[in-house]
Enzyme design. Structure first.
Site, PDB file in Angstrom:
ATOM      1  N   LYS A  26      16.334  43.256  56.645  1.00  0.00           N
ATOM      2  CA  LYS A  26      16.770  42.781  57.960  1.00  0.00           C
ATOM      3  C   LYS A  26      16.279  43.817  58.972  1.00  0.00           C
ATOM      4  O   LYS A  26      16.046  44.978  58.628  1.00  0.00           O
ATOM      5  CB  LYS A  26      18.302  42.711  57.996  1.00  0.00           C
ATOM      6  CG  LYS A  26      18.855  41.858  59.113  1.00  0.00           C
ATOM      7  CD  LYS A  26      19.131  40.432  58.659  1.00  0.00           C
ATOM      8  CE  LYS A  26      19.694  39.606  59.784  1.00  0.00           C
ATOM      9  NZ  LYS A  26      20.097  38.265  59.335  1.00  0.00           N
ATOM     10  N   GLY A  33      33.095  24.736  65.461  1.00  0.00           N
ATOM     11  CA  GLY A  33      31.755  25.056  65.952  1.00  0.00           C
ATOM     12  C   GLY A  33      30.775  23.948  65.618  1.00  0.00           C
ATOM     13  O   GLY A  33      30.385  23.784  64.459  1.00  0.00           O
ATOM     14  N   VAL A  34      30.432  23.157  66.637  1.00  0.00           N
ATOM     15  CA  VAL A  34      29.440  22.088  66.407  1.00  0.00           C
ATOM     16  C   VAL A  34      28.182  22.389  67.215  1.00  0.00           C
ATOM     17  O   VAL A  34      27.789  21.649  68.105  1.00  0.00           O
ATOM     18  CB  VAL A  34      30.001  20.677  66.697  1.00  0.00           C
ATOM     19  CG1 VAL A  34      30.807  20.181  65.522  1.00  0.00           C
ATOM     20  CG2 VAL A  34      30.843  20.648  67.967  1.00  0.00           C
ATOM     21  N   GLY A  35      27.591  23.542  66.891  1.00  0.00           N
ATOM     22  CA  GLY A  35      26.324  23.930  67.501  1.00  0.00           C
ATOM     23  C   GLY A  35      25.180  23.373  66.661  1.00  0.00           C
ATOM     24  O   GLY A  35      25.271  22.268  66.116  1.00  0.00           O
ATOM     25  N   LYS A  36      24.134  24.169  66.517  1.00  0.00           N
ATOM     26  CA  LYS A  36      22.929  23.695  65.827  1.00  0.00           C
ATOM     27  C   LYS A  36      23.242  23.222  64.406  1.00  0.00           C
ATOM     28  O   LYS A  36      22.792  22.170  63.982  1.00  0.00           O
ATOM     29  CB  LYS A  36      21.872  24.805  65.800  1.00  0.00           C
ATOM     30  CG  LYS A  36      21.312  25.134  67.189  1.00  0.00           C
ATOM     31  CD  LYS A  36      20.126  26.056  67.129  1.00  0.00           C
ATOM     32  CE  LYS A  36      20.475  27.475  66.702  1.00  0.00           C
ATOM     33  NZ  LYS A  36      21.357  28.208  67.637  1.00  0.00           N
ATOM     34  N   VAL A  37      24.022  24.015  63.668  1.00  0.00           N
ATOM     35  CA  VAL A  37      24.323  23.637  62.285  1.00  0.00           C
ATOM     36  C   VAL A  37      25.460  22.611  62.233  1.00  0.00           C
ATOM     37  O   VAL A  37      25.355  21.583  61.552  1.00  0.00           O
ATOM     38  CB  VAL A  37      24.708  24.884  61.450  1.00  0.00           C
ATOM     39  CG1 VAL A  37      25.048  24.470  60.018  1.00  0.00           C
ATOM     40  CG2 VAL A  37      23.593  25.912  61.441  1.00  0.00           C
ATOM     41  N   GLY A  38      26.547  22.894  62.956  1.00  0.00           N
ATOM     42  CA  GLY A  38      27.747  22.053  62.880  1.00  0.00           C
ATOM     43  C   GLY A  38      27.469  20.590  63.191  1.00  0.00           C
ATOM     44  O   GLY A  38      27.996  19.695  62.534  1.00  0.00           O
TER      45      GLY A  38
HETATM   46  N1  NAD Z   1      21.160  28.249  62.251  1.00  0.00           N
HETATM   47  C1  NAD Z   1      21.004  28.559  60.989  1.00  0.00           C
HETATM   48  O1  NAD Z   1      20.036  28.141  60.345  1.00  0.00           O
HETATM   49  C2  NAD Z   1      22.052  29.396  60.271  1.00  0.00           C
HETATM   50  C3  NAD Z   1      21.771  29.863  58.974  1.00  0.00           C
HETATM   51  C4  NAD Z   1      22.750  30.583  58.288  1.00  0.00           C
HETATM   52  C5  NAD Z   1      23.960  30.865  58.910  1.00  0.00           C
HETATM   53  N2  NAD Z   1      24.194  30.422  60.191  1.00  0.00           N
HETATM   54  C6  NAD Z   1      25.486  30.740  60.803  1.00  0.00           C
HETATM   55  O2  NAD Z   1      26.164  29.533  61.138  1.00  0.00           O
HETATM   56  C7  NAD Z   1      26.932  29.731  62.335  1.00  0.00           C
HETATM   57  C8  NAD Z   1      26.529  28.690  63.362  1.00  0.00           C
HETATM   58  O3  NAD Z   1      25.149  28.830  63.637  1.00  0.00           O
HETATM   59  P1  NAD Z   1      24.412  27.899  64.721  1.00  0.00           P
HETATM   60  O4  NAD Z   1      22.957  28.156  64.520  1.00  0.00           O
HETATM   61  O5  NAD Z   1      24.945  26.524  64.628  1.00  0.00           O
HETATM   62  O6  NAD Z   1      24.905  28.584  66.058  1.00  0.00           O
HETATM   63  P2  NAD Z   1      25.102  27.907  67.493  1.00  0.00           P
HETATM   64  O7  NAD Z   1      25.210  29.026  68.446  1.00  0.00           O
HETATM   65  O8  NAD Z   1      24.085  26.830  67.713  1.00  0.00           O
HETATM   66  O9  NAD Z   1      26.523  27.153  67.348  1.00  0.00           O
HETATM   67  C9  NAD Z   1      27.736  27.812  67.325  1.00  0.00           C
HETATM   68  C10 NAD Z   1      28.751  26.903  68.005  1.00  0.00           C
HETATM   69  O10 NAD Z   1      30.038  27.515  67.892  1.00  0.00           O
HETATM   70  C11 NAD Z   1      30.701  27.396  69.126  1.00  0.00           C
HETATM   71  N3  NAD Z   1      31.746  28.427  69.200  1.00  0.00           N
HETATM   72  C12 NAD Z   1      31.652  29.730  69.557  1.00  0.00           C
HETATM   73  N4  NAD Z   1      32.837  30.339  69.454  1.00  0.00           N
HETATM   74  C13 NAD Z   1      33.709  29.395  69.002  1.00  0.00           C
HETATM   75  C14 NAD Z   1      35.086  29.424  68.679  1.00  0.00           C
HETATM   76  N5  NAD Z   1      35.810  30.539  68.814  1.00  0.00           N
HETATM   77  N6  NAD Z   1      35.662  28.278  68.244  1.00  0.00           N
HETATM   78  C15 NAD Z   1      34.937  27.137  68.110  1.00  0.00           C
HETATM   79  N7  NAD Z   1      33.623  27.071  68.399  1.00  0.00           N
HETATM   80  C16 NAD Z   1      33.025  28.175  68.827  1.00  0.00           C
HETATM   81  C17 NAD Z   1      29.631  27.507  70.170  1.00  0.00           C
HETATM   82  O11 NAD Z   1      30.027  26.952  71.418  1.00  0.00           O
HETATM   83  C18 NAD Z   1      28.484  26.726  69.512  1.00  0.00           C
HETATM   84  O12 NAD Z   1      28.543  25.350  69.854  1.00  0.00           O
HETATM   85  C19 NAD Z   1      26.682  31.175  62.757  1.00  0.00           C
HETATM   86  O13 NAD Z   1      27.703  31.992  62.213  1.00  0.00           O
HETATM   87  C20 NAD Z   1      25.363  31.521  62.098  1.00  0.00           C
HETATM   88  O14 NAD Z   1      25.244  32.912  61.852  1.00  0.00           O
HETATM   89  C21 NAD Z   1      23.268  29.696  60.884  1.00  0.00           C
END
Ligand code: NAD
Length: 355
Positions: free
Chosen positions: A78, A178-183
């Site tokens: 990393k 959390g319904v961001g990129k992954v959710g």
């Molecule tokens: N993107 C990937 O490929 C990937 C891979 C492995 C792990 N992850 C992990 O998965 C998690 C989500 O990643 P992502 O890429 O979807 O990130 P993202 O930033 O797109 O989504 C995160 C979501 O969580 C919301 N959020 C923040 N704080 C919050 C809270 N206290 N309560 C509820 N919602 C909250 C944000 O508004 C956002 O919509 C992270 O912990 C990341 O490290 C992501």
């Protein structure tokens, strides 16, 4: 802290400095037992140099375990860039960083992480061959969240098999924090599988986007989700979701989500288990993203990467069964399995190949 005396088990820690561009980066290689180290570059305004060192040492070790259980021929590494990505990121800085990555000759492959994006990897790749997670226009695989969500869903199916004897989520209620990129992709897998979904996000726009697509999805306030009746809790926002207070309030029988470092501190795995909650280890179920970027190194083929990510089902199930048999938490079982693969497969390098 001194990386020489801390006995962290790392192979190599490289400090990279380019004063003109402002680059201050640290690349940590925990292990190359399974192959070149692979892990993202975090761009973050650490309060102190010691904080940056701590983070890169922890994260690179975590990647070694994640890559081992992802079935990859990659060790763990990393990098951190110490600075504010909003103000310090520039072409010269990223390219200077790329030259340091290149200087390691392939011992470390980098990718995007917190504070760095696909476009940044394209820039770093102008100076180094050892960059993955690039844009499709540059031969990359693009956004890794699609396969991350798919992998989390496979982990959830495995947990359902272990707990309820059925390999699907039909008729279950799943809460996603959390319904961001992954959710958001996870919501789709669950709805397709016949689950009821309740979501919480600090961003109302994120919740709205999900509900526009799936009007049947319920939404609750972020601090109300854990106490909501549900079968599965999927922390998919920030790390540290599982602390004493949350676990005491939690209604779910299974925890399986995308967020990294869900256990707030050592010992929380036992607290979760003592409440009868089945925890699918985060780094096992969220490996779909690194599986994707590893595939890109071979020349990205989506179906092949998806096939590899589907194996997260088998690995998770193996870990949950091993935990039961060995009388340890799933987190401990996962670590043991990863260490076993690093030792057993890593040992093969002692068989000399004539050139
Ligand atoms: N993107 C990937 O490929 C990937 C891979 C492995 C792990 N992850 C992990 O998965 C998690 C989500 O990643 P992502 O890429 O979807 O990130 P993202 O930033 O797109 O989504 C995160 C979501 O969580 C919301 N959020 C923040 N704080 C919050 C809270 N206290 N309560 C509820 N919602 C909250 C944000 O508004 C956002 O919509 C992270 O912990 C990341 O490290 C992501």
């Amino acid at each position: 802290m001194s990386v020489f005396t801390a006995d962290t088990g790392h192979e190599q820690v490289v400090f990279c400095s380019d004063q003109a561009s402002g680059l201050r980066a640290i690349i940590a290689i925990y292990s190359t037992a399974l192959g070149p180290a692979l892990g993202g570059t975090r761009f973050y305004p650490y309060a102190t140099e010691a904080d940056a060192i701590h983070d890169v040492l922890d994260l690179s070790k975590g990647m070694a375990y994640k890559n081992a259980l992802g079935g990859l021929d990659h060790g763990g590494g990393k990098a951190v860039i110490w600075g504010d990505p909003a103000t310090d990121k520039s072409e010269p800085l990223l390219r200077a960083y790329g030259r340091f990555v290149e200087s390691l000759g392939g011992r470390y492959y980098t990718a995007a992480d917190v504070g760095t994006y696909v476009a940044d990897m394209d820039m770093v790749a102008r100076e180094s061959r050892f960059v993955t997670g690039r844009s499709p226009e540059h031969g990359g695989a693009g956004d890794s969240s699609v396969l991350t969500a798919y992998g989390v869903f496979q982990g959830m199916r495995a947990a359902a098999t272990h707990r309820w004897g059925v390999d699907n989520l039909a008729g279950r209620r799943v809460g996603i924090a959390g319904v961001g990129k992954v959710g958001k992709h996870l919501v789709e897998h669950l709805i397709t599988d016949g689950a009821a979904v309740v979501v919480a996000d600090v961003s109302t726009a994120a919740v709205q986007a999900v509900q526009e697509r799936f009007p049947q999805v319920e939404a609750v306030a972020p601090d109300a989700l854990v106490a909501t009746p549900m079968d599965v809790y999927a922390p998919s926002a920030l790390g540290g979701a599982l602390d004493e207070e949350t676990v005491a309030a939690l209604q779910a029988e299974i925890v399986c989500g995308a967020a990294n470092n869900q256990l707030a501190h050592p010992g929380m795995d036992k607290v979760v288990a003592d409440r009868g909650i089945l925890y699918a280890p985060d780094y096992v179920v969220n490996a779909g993203g690194v599986i994707q970027v590893a595939d890109e190194i071979e020349g990205f083929v989506f179906e092949r990467a998806k096939h590899r990510a589907a194996k997260i089902y088998d690995t998770t199930l193996e870990i949950l069964r091993m935990a039961e048999t060995e009388g340890v938490s799933p987190a401990v079982a996962a670590d043991r399995l990863a260490e076993r693969r690093m030792a057993d497969v890593g040992r093969l390098r002692t068989i000399h190949l004539a050139r």
